[in-house]
Structure formats: C-alpha cells, structure tokens
Design a protein around this motif. Structure first.
Motif, PDB file in Angstrom:
ATOM      1  N   SER A 156       1.562   6.638   3.679  1.00  0.00           N
ATOM      2  CA  SER A 156       0.630   7.680   4.119  1.00  0.00           C
ATOM      3  C   SER A 156       1.403   8.818   4.785  1.00  0.00           C
ATOM      4  N   GLU A 188       4.016   7.099  -7.228  1.00  0.00           N
ATOM      5  CA  GLU A 188       3.099   6.014  -6.913  1.00  0.00           C
ATOM      6  C   GLU A 188       3.178   5.534  -5.468  1.00  0.00           C
ATOM      7  N   ARG A 189       4.306   5.658  -4.853  1.00  0.00           N
ATOM      8  CA  ARG A 189       4.497   5.088  -3.519  1.00  0.00           C
ATOM      9  C   ARG A 189       3.908   5.931  -2.405  1.00  0.00           C
ATOM     10  N   GLU A 225       2.023  13.155  -4.593  1.00  0.00           N
ATOM     11  CA  GLU A 225       0.966  12.480  -5.340  1.00  0.00           C
ATOM     12  C   GLU A 225       1.446  12.020  -6.715  1.00  0.00           C
ATOM     13  N   ARG A 265       1.150   8.856  -0.625  1.00  0.00           N
ATOM     14  CA  ARG A 265      -0.195   9.410  -0.625  1.00  0.00           C
ATOM     15  C   ARG A 265      -0.274  10.428   0.510  1.00  0.00           C
ATOM     16  N   ASP A 316       0.838  -1.187   0.000  1.00  0.00           N
ATOM     17  CA  ASP A 316       0.000   0.000   0.000  1.00  0.00           C
ATOM     18  C   ASP A 316       0.881   1.248   0.000  1.00  0.00           C
ATOM     19  N   LYS A 317       0.263   2.357  -0.336  1.00  0.00           N
ATOM     20  CA  LYS A 317       1.001   3.613  -0.420  1.00  0.00           C
ATOM     21  C   LYS A 317       1.438   4.098   0.951  1.00  0.00           C
TER      22      LYS A 317
END
Length: 170
Positions: free
Chosen positions: A8, A30-31, A27, A33, A5-6
C-alpha cells in the motif's frame, strides 16, 4: 518472505502529471497498490492520520528545499516512524541528497531511473533498510565524494601535531 497482499502506497506531489505517472507505474505492477494520491502536505498528513500505508512516496514538489530544511520530511519521520519514506527527486547535489537522508528519507530515487530501480528501492526500504539510493543518485553522491581530498598531515598555523604526543608510552 513473500507478501500475500499488495504493498500500500501513498504518493504525494503537487504536480498532477507526476501523480498520474507514479500511480500508473505502480498499478501496472502486481505487488503495489496506490491507495492515495495527494497534492500537498496537509492532505498527506490527513491521509496518514486516517489510514496506514506501507510506503510514503514524496515527489519532487513536496520533498522540501533548502529554505524549509526538509520540515515535512522530518515531521513524517517524527509522526509516522514505522512507514518508510521514498523521495522521488530531481536533485543531484550530493550535500542536499545527504541532507534528505539525514532528515529521514529511507530511500532516494531519480525520476530518470528505470522503473525497476524504483521498485528495488521500495523493496529494500520495506525490508527495513535505511538510506537506500537508486543507481543514478548513487552516482551523484559518489562523484561528489571523489572530489573531496584530505590532507593527512595538515599544517595548523605552523604547529605540527604528531600522534605520538597523544599516546602514552609505558
């Protein structure tokens, strides 16, 4: 180990243009968020209390100053120990940079770095590394360290001290 998952991130700075710029950059990768952008310490603490994040990015506007001795940074380290803090700073004074690390910054990045340097610092602090600095910050620290010189045999008010005086000889 690859993350599924990204990553955070919560970004805190009192300048909207910096928030937008950091959010846009993160943003675009891809890695990462950006799950929250805040403009002051109260908003940051409220967000951190309500949800967990992988990394806290403090912009220049919230990093602290000599006047408050990095109180926000120390509070973040006390209350959210597991979440690394990366400071996005214009600071070039080595003593202040070291003070940021001492107050709890896991990483330091200059806004004049390439974006890849910022990403590397974030990756390293996520792996558990401490006191990570970007190349430009490292140059500031190295330049200051090279100007410091030590006298190997100082004169203490005309009293010379020898190491032999302190070593017991059988």
């Amino acid at each position: 180990m690859k993350r599924k998952d990204k990553i955070s991130i919560v970004v805190a700075d009192d300048r909207p243009v910096v928030l937008y710029g950091l959010q846009s950059w993160f943003e675009a990768h891809e890695r990462f968020r950006v799950t929250a952008c805040v403009r002051n310490a109260d908003q940051l603490l409220a967000r951190l209390t309500a949800a967990s994040y992988d990394v806290i990015v403090l912009g220049c506007g919230l990093e602290g100053s000599r006047a408050d001795d990095f109180a926000l940074l120390r509070e973040l380290r006390r209350s959210f120990r597991e979440t690394p803090v990366v400071i996005f700073t214009e600071e070039t004074d080595a003593h202040t940079l070291f003070a940021m690390q001492h107050a709890g910054a896991s990483g330091l990045v200059s806004p004049r770095e390439e974006a890849r340097a910022f990403e590397r610092v974030c990756e390293r602090v996520l792996s558990g590394a401490e006191k990570i600095v970007s190349p430009r910050i490292a140059n500031c620290c190295n330049a200051a360290a090279s100007t410091i010189s030590f006298d190997a045999s100082p004169d203490y008010d005309r009293v010379r001290v020898s190491v032999r005086q302190f070593v017991a000889v059988p």
